[in-house]
Design a protein around this motif. Structure first.
Motif, PDB file in Angstrom:
ATOM      1  N   MET A 151       6.572  23.733  32.344  1.00 42.27           N
ATOM      2  CA  MET A 151       6.670  22.786  31.235  1.00 42.27           C
ATOM      3  C   MET A 151       6.161  23.448  29.961  1.00 42.27           C
ATOM      4  SD  MET A 151       3.493  20.271  32.250  1.00 42.27           S
ATOM      5  CE  MET A 151       4.188  19.985  33.863  1.00 42.27           C
ATOM      6  N   ILE A 152       6.608  22.896  28.844  1.00 38.78           N
ATOM      7  CA  ILE A 152       6.166  23.372  27.533  1.00 38.78           C
ATOM      8  C   ILE A 152       5.073  22.439  27.048  1.00 38.78           C
ATOM      9  CG2 ILE A 152       6.833  23.819  25.158  1.00 38.78           C
ATOM     10  CD1 ILE A 152       9.631  24.495  26.143  1.00 38.78           C
ATOM     11  N   GLN A 153       3.914  23.001  26.745  1.00 39.11           N
ATOM     12  CA  GLN A 153       2.769  22.207  26.319  1.00 39.11           C
ATOM     13  C   GLN A 153       2.341  22.617  24.921  1.00 39.11           C
ATOM     14  OE1 GLN A 153      -0.323  22.418  29.271  1.00 39.11           O
ATOM     15  NE2 GLN A 153       0.945  21.493  30.878  1.00 39.11           N
ATOM     16  N   THR A 154       1.624  21.720  24.270  1.00 41.42           N
ATOM     17  CA  THR A 154       1.184  21.914  22.888  1.00 41.42           C
ATOM     18  C   THR A 154      -0.332  21.965  22.843  1.00 41.42           C
ATOM     19  OG1 THR A 154       3.128  20.713  22.092  1.00 41.42           O
ATOM     20  CG2 THR A 154       1.322  21.007  20.545  1.00 41.42           C
ATOM     21  N   LEU A 155      -0.829  22.831  21.983  1.00 43.12           N
ATOM     22  CA  LEU A 155      -2.267  22.966  21.778  1.00 43.12           C
ATOM     23  C   LEU A 155      -2.511  23.005  20.267  1.00 43.12           C
ATOM     24  CD1 LEU A 155      -4.420  23.207  24.023  1.00 43.12           C
ATOM     25  CD2 LEU A 155      -4.577  25.630  23.508  1.00 43.12           C
ATOM     26  N   LYS A 156      -3.282  22.065  19.779  1.00 40.68           N
ATOM     27  CA  LYS A 156      -3.560  22.017  18.340  1.00 40.68           C
ATOM     28  C   LYS A 156      -4.638  23.032  17.976  1.00 40.68           C
ATOM     29  CE  LYS A 156      -2.248  17.175  17.722  1.00 40.68           C
ATOM     30  NZ  LYS A 156      -2.688  15.836  17.238  1.00 40.68           N
ATOM     31  N   LYS A 157      -4.712  23.303  16.690  1.00 38.97           N
ATOM     32  CA  LYS A 157      -5.658  24.302  16.212  1.00 38.97           C
ATOM     33  C   LYS A 157      -7.084  23.882  16.551  1.00 38.97           C
ATOM     34  CE  LYS A 157      -7.103  26.811  12.073  1.00 38.97           C
ATOM     35  NZ  LYS A 157      -6.875  27.024  10.618  1.00 38.97           N
ATOM     36  N   GLY A 158      -7.821  24.817  17.164  1.00 40.26           N
ATOM     37  CA  GLY A 158      -9.195  24.562  17.539  1.00 40.26           C
ATOM     38  C   GLY A 158      -9.369  24.070  18.963  1.00 40.26           C
ATOM     39  N   ASP A 170      -6.808  29.672  38.968  1.00 41.41           N
ATOM     40  CA  ASP A 170      -5.837  29.558  40.055  1.00 41.41           C
ATOM     41  C   ASP A 170      -4.720  28.566  39.783  1.00 41.41           C
ATOM     42  OD1 ASP A 170      -7.386  31.334  41.475  1.00 41.41           O
ATOM     43  OD2 ASP A 170      -8.544  29.758  42.472  1.00 41.41           O
ATOM     44  N   ASP A 171      -4.750  27.893  38.646  1.00 45.47           N
ATOM     45  CA  ASP A 171      -3.842  26.772  38.444  1.00 45.47           C
ATOM     46  C   ASP A 171      -2.528  27.156  37.780  1.00 45.47           C
ATOM     47  OD1 ASP A 171      -5.787  25.197  39.550  1.00 45.47           O
ATOM     48  OD2 ASP A 171      -6.677  24.661  37.615  1.00 45.47           O
ATOM     49  N   ARG A 172      -2.512  28.093  36.855  1.00 50.08           N
ATOM     50  CA  ARG A 172      -1.338  28.265  36.001  1.00 50.08           C
ATOM     51  C   ARG A 172      -1.208  29.701  35.510  1.00 50.08           C
ATOM     52  NH1 ARG A 172      -3.828  24.939  30.771  1.00 50.08           N
ATOM     53  NH2 ARG A 172      -5.847  26.004  30.777  1.00 50.08           N
ATOM     54  N   LEU A 173      -0.018  29.944  34.942  1.00 55.30           N
ATOM     55  CA  LEU A 173       0.284  31.183  34.228  1.00 55.30           C
ATOM     56  C   LEU A 173       1.134  30.785  33.029  1.00 55.30           C
ATOM     57  CD1 LEU A 173       0.293  34.322  34.037  1.00 55.30           C
ATOM     58  CD2 LEU A 173       2.448  34.261  35.319  1.00 55.30           C
ATOM     59  N   SER A 174       0.774  31.290  31.850  1.00 57.98           N
ATOM     60  CA  SER A 174       1.406  30.803  30.628  1.00 57.98           C
ATOM     61  C   SER A 174       1.846  31.956  29.732  1.00 57.98           C
ATOM     62  CB  SER A 174       0.440  29.890  29.846  1.00 57.98           C
ATOM     63  OG  SER A 174      -0.020  28.833  30.658  1.00 57.98           O
ATOM     64  N   ILE A 175       2.893  31.673  28.941  1.00 54.95           N
ATOM     65  CA  ILE A 175       3.382  32.574  27.895  1.00 54.95           C
ATOM     66  C   ILE A 175       3.342  31.811  26.576  1.00 54.95           C
ATOM     67  CG2 ILE A 175       5.350  33.883  27.012  1.00 54.95           C
ATOM     68  CD1 ILE A 175       6.228  34.469  29.767  1.00 54.95           C
ATOM     69  N   LEU A 176       2.796  32.427  25.555  1.00 57.38           N
ATOM     70  CA  LEU A 176       2.703  31.798  24.240  1.00 57.38           C
ATOM     71  C   LEU A 176       4.060  31.838  23.557  1.00 57.38           C
ATOM     72  CD1 LEU A 176       0.773  30.466  22.229  1.00 57.38           C
ATOM     73  CD2 LEU A 176       0.335  32.739  21.273  1.00 57.38           C
ATOM     74  N   LEU A 177       4.531  30.678  23.113  1.00 62.63           N
ATOM     75  CA  LEU A 177       5.817  30.581  22.430  1.00 62.63           C
ATOM     76  C   LEU A 177       5.666  30.598  20.919  1.00 62.63           C
ATOM     77  CD1 LEU A 177       7.489  27.787  24.605  1.00 62.63           C
ATOM     78  CD2 LEU A 177       7.786  30.263  24.809  1.00 62.63           C
ATOM     79  N   LYS A 178       4.638  29.936  20.433  1.00 62.55           N
ATOM     80  CA  LYS A 178       4.469  29.783  18.990  1.00 62.55           C
ATOM     81  C   LYS A 178       2.995  29.678  18.678  1.00 62.55           C
ATOM     82  CE  LYS A 178       5.714  26.669  15.180  1.00 62.55           C
ATOM     83  NZ  LYS A 178       6.376  25.381  14.823  1.00 62.55           N
ATOM     84  N   GLY A 179       2.591  30.280  17.547  1.00 62.66           N
ATOM     85  CA  GLY A 179       1.210  30.211  17.121  1.00 62.66           C
ATOM     86  C   GLY A 179       0.425  31.460  17.476  1.00 62.66           C
ATOM     87  N   LYS A 180      -0.894  31.323  17.460  1.00 65.54           N
ATOM     88  CA  LYS A 180      -1.785  32.453  17.759  1.00 65.54           C
ATOM     89  C   LYS A 180      -3.035  31.916  18.430  1.00 65.54           C
ATOM     90  CE  LYS A 180      -4.215  34.429  14.516  1.00 65.54           C
ATOM     91  NZ  LYS A 180      -4.646  35.232  13.331  1.00 65.54           N
ATOM     92  N   MET A 181      -3.520  32.651  19.429  1.00 70.37           N
ATOM     93  CA  MET A 181      -4.729  32.283  20.145  1.00 70.37           C
ATOM     94  C   MET A 181      -5.778  33.377  19.994  1.00 70.37           C
ATOM     95  SD  MET A 181      -3.474  30.447  23.677  1.00 70.37           S
ATOM     96  CE  MET A 181      -2.671  28.849  23.628  1.00 70.37           C
ATOM     97  N   ALA A 221      -7.032  28.033  20.533  1.00 75.46           N
ATOM     98  CA  ALA A 221      -5.865  28.079  19.650  1.00 75.46           C
ATOM     99  C   ALA A 221      -6.326  28.318  18.219  1.00 75.46           C
ATOM    100  CB  ALA A 221      -5.078  26.779  19.754  1.00 75.46           C
ATOM    101  N   ASP A 222      -5.850  29.397  17.628  1.00 72.59           N
ATOM    102  CA  ASP A 222      -6.173  29.711  16.239  1.00 72.59           C
ATOM    103  C   ASP A 222      -5.204  29.031  15.276  1.00 72.59           C
ATOM    104  OD1 ASP A 222      -7.922  30.906  14.489  1.00 72.59           O
ATOM    105  OD2 ASP A 222      -6.724  32.739  14.290  1.00 72.59           O
ATOM    106  N   ASP A 223      -4.033  28.630  15.776  1.00 71.31           N
ATOM    107  CA  ASP A 223      -3.042  27.857  15.038  1.00 71.31           C
ATOM    108  C   ASP A 223      -2.547  26.749  15.969  1.00 71.31           C
ATOM    109  OD1 ASP A 223      -3.128  29.410  12.700  1.00 71.31           O
ATOM    110  OD2 ASP A 223      -1.772  30.896  13.582  1.00 71.31           O
ATOM    111  N   ASN A 224      -1.645  25.935  15.445  1.00 73.04           N
ATOM    112  CA  ASN A 224      -0.947  24.983  16.312  1.00 73.04           C
ATOM    113  C   ASN A 224      -0.022  25.776  17.237  1.00 73.04           C
ATOM    114  OD1 ASN A 224      -2.197  22.787  15.079  1.00 73.04           O
ATOM    115  ND2 ASN A 224      -0.583  22.588  13.537  1.00 73.04           N
ATOM    116  N   CYS A 225      -0.252  25.680  18.526  1.00 72.44           N
ATOM    117  CA  CYS A 225       0.427  26.549  19.496  1.00 72.44           C
ATOM    118  C   CYS A 225       1.278  25.716  20.456  1.00 72.44           C
ATOM    119  CB  CYS A 225      -0.593  27.355  20.299  1.00 72.44           C
ATOM    120  SG  CYS A 225      -1.637  28.447  19.314  1.00 72.44           S
ATOM    121  N   ARG A 226       2.336  26.357  20.921  1.00 73.32           N
ATOM    122  CA  ARG A 226       3.152  25.845  22.029  1.00 73.32           C
ATOM    123  C   ARG A 226       3.318  26.971  23.029  1.00 73.32           C
ATOM    124  NH1 ARG A 226       5.886  21.158  21.583  1.00 73.32           N
ATOM    125  NH2 ARG A 226       7.629  21.874  22.865  1.00 73.32           N
ATOM    126  N   TYR A 227       3.170  26.642  24.306  1.00 70.77           N
ATOM    127  CA  TYR A 227       3.233  27.676  25.333  1.00 70.77           C
ATOM    128  C   TYR A 227       3.972  27.139  26.554  1.00 70.77           C
ATOM    129  CZ  TYR A 227      -0.840  25.182  27.250  1.00 70.77           C
ATOM    130  OH  TYR A 227      -1.683  24.215  27.744  1.00 70.77           O
TER     131      TYR A 227
END
Length: 360
Positions: A151-158, A170-181, A221-227
């Motif tokens: 699924m695609i999830q959103t993380l707001k800045k901070g 052990d729960d997940r593996l993610s790729i950053l789509l947008k933003g910076k962490m 999240a250093d910016d508004n991110c989607r991963y």
């Protein structure tokens, strides 16, 4: 009528039937069975056979050879049906070629369905073109990878993606789509994570043999991110059924760990420099990031220990490196935006310095 009379009657009947057959069926006098050949069939018959011949001689090295083969067989069957209906009036030929036509149409439809253009979501097209397409991952396989158990999830800045010593790996593996962490350890900045990069690849690789561990860094999240986030357990089962994609993931994760190792020694690494590292492999990809972070934690609890590790004084690998000659001290220049050269990065060592090192 006795038995003798019935036998004589049967013999006379057989002899009469045999003579009648011989009078109807002429026996050729020479060895050739076909004295009078029939006229040549209609042009439609020959065009149908030409289609069959073309379909059979299509080379298998051609990309669409199966589609072309089935297409030519379909055309040939249609022409056979036309010929048998209009010029031959043969019902058996029409029936058999109708069966062959149906089989070829079904197979051709299946092949065309497999070759259909697979539409990838616009938000995922970036990671496909940058990571998976250069490695020849088919679009339909990528769509299966991203369409079932992620699924695609959103993380707001901070907001925090993972907290050290709290979040399980052990729960997940993610790729950053947008933003910076931003990745930090005990409040000290380590490196950034940019789009099209794995967020937790070091933890994914290092915990494949050890379960139940926690993140040793904090990812914010250093910016508004989607991963893009996969369930680790379901992803593992899927990769076991797809050996090709399993090897692709091993390569991508190893390369991502290499870039993170490089960025630890160069905290000024930006997104432009990170793209330059995409096609560069390193032996550091074989080193566990978790072990490196452990060594960093064991070096010192303060800022001085962290800076000492970033300068390279802490050991990243347990393999001892020995040299037959002492190494001269070198100064590292700041890395510029352009392409670096060995002569530009390291200052030349003077001859007097080398002689001083060789003196007992």
């Amino acid at each position: 009528m006795n038995y003798t009379e019935s036998s004589l009657l049967a013999e006379s009947t057989v002899i009469g039937f045999t003579s009648a057959i011989e009078s109807i069926t002429p026996v050729p006098s020479n060895e050739t069975t076909c004295e009078n050949w029939r006229e040549i069939h209609h042009l439609v018959f020959h065009v149908a056979n030409i289609c069959f011949a073309i379909g059979l001689v299509i080379p298998t090295t051609l990309h669409l050879h199966m589609i072309l083969l089935r297409g030519m067989l379909t055309i040939g069957c249609i022409l056979y049906i036309v010929w048998a209906t209009l010029y031959r009036c043969a019902l058996d030929i029409v029936i058999w070629n109708s069966v062959f036509l149906g089989i070829n149409i079904l197979h051709l439809s299946y092949l065309l369905y497999k070759k259909r253009p697979v539409k990838i979501e616009k938000e995922l097209s970036g990671i496909y073109r940058r990571l998976f397409e250069p490695l020849r991952v088919p679009p339909d396989l990528f769509r299966r990878l991203t369409g079932q158990f992620c699924m695609i999830q959103t993380l707001k800045k901070g907001q925090t993606y993972a907290a050290e010593d709290k979040t399980s790996v052990d729960d997940r593996l993610s790729i950053l789509l947008k933003g910076k962490m931003k990745v930090s350890y005990r409040g000290h900045f380590l490196h950034n994570i940019y789009p099209c990069a794995f967020i937790d690849s070091p933890e994914f690789r290092s915990t494949q043999m050890h379960k139940g561990e926690k993140f040793q860094v904090t990812i914010v999240a250093d910016d508004n991110c989607r991963y893009l986030c996969w369930s680790r357990e379901r992803l593992t089962y899927f990769l076991e059924s797809e050996p090709f994609l399993y090897e692709i993931f091993r390569y991508l994760i190893g390369k991502d760990i290499t870039n993170k190792l490089y960025s630890l020694n160069d905290p000024t690494l930006n997104e432009k420099k990170a793209k330059k590292l995409e096609h560069q492999l390193s032996l550091c990809a074989q080193i566990s990031m978790l072990e490196m972070r452990n060594s960093m934690a064991s070096s010192s609890d303060g800022e001085d220990g962290l800076q000492q590790f970033l300068r390279g004084s802490s050991s990243v690998s347990s393999l001892p490196l020995s040299s037959p000659h002492p190494r001269g001290s070198t100064k590292m220049k700041p890395i510029e935006e352009g392409v670096e050269d060995d002569d530009e990065v390291f200052e030349p060592v003077s001859l007097n310095t080398l002689q001083a090192h060789h003196l007992p």
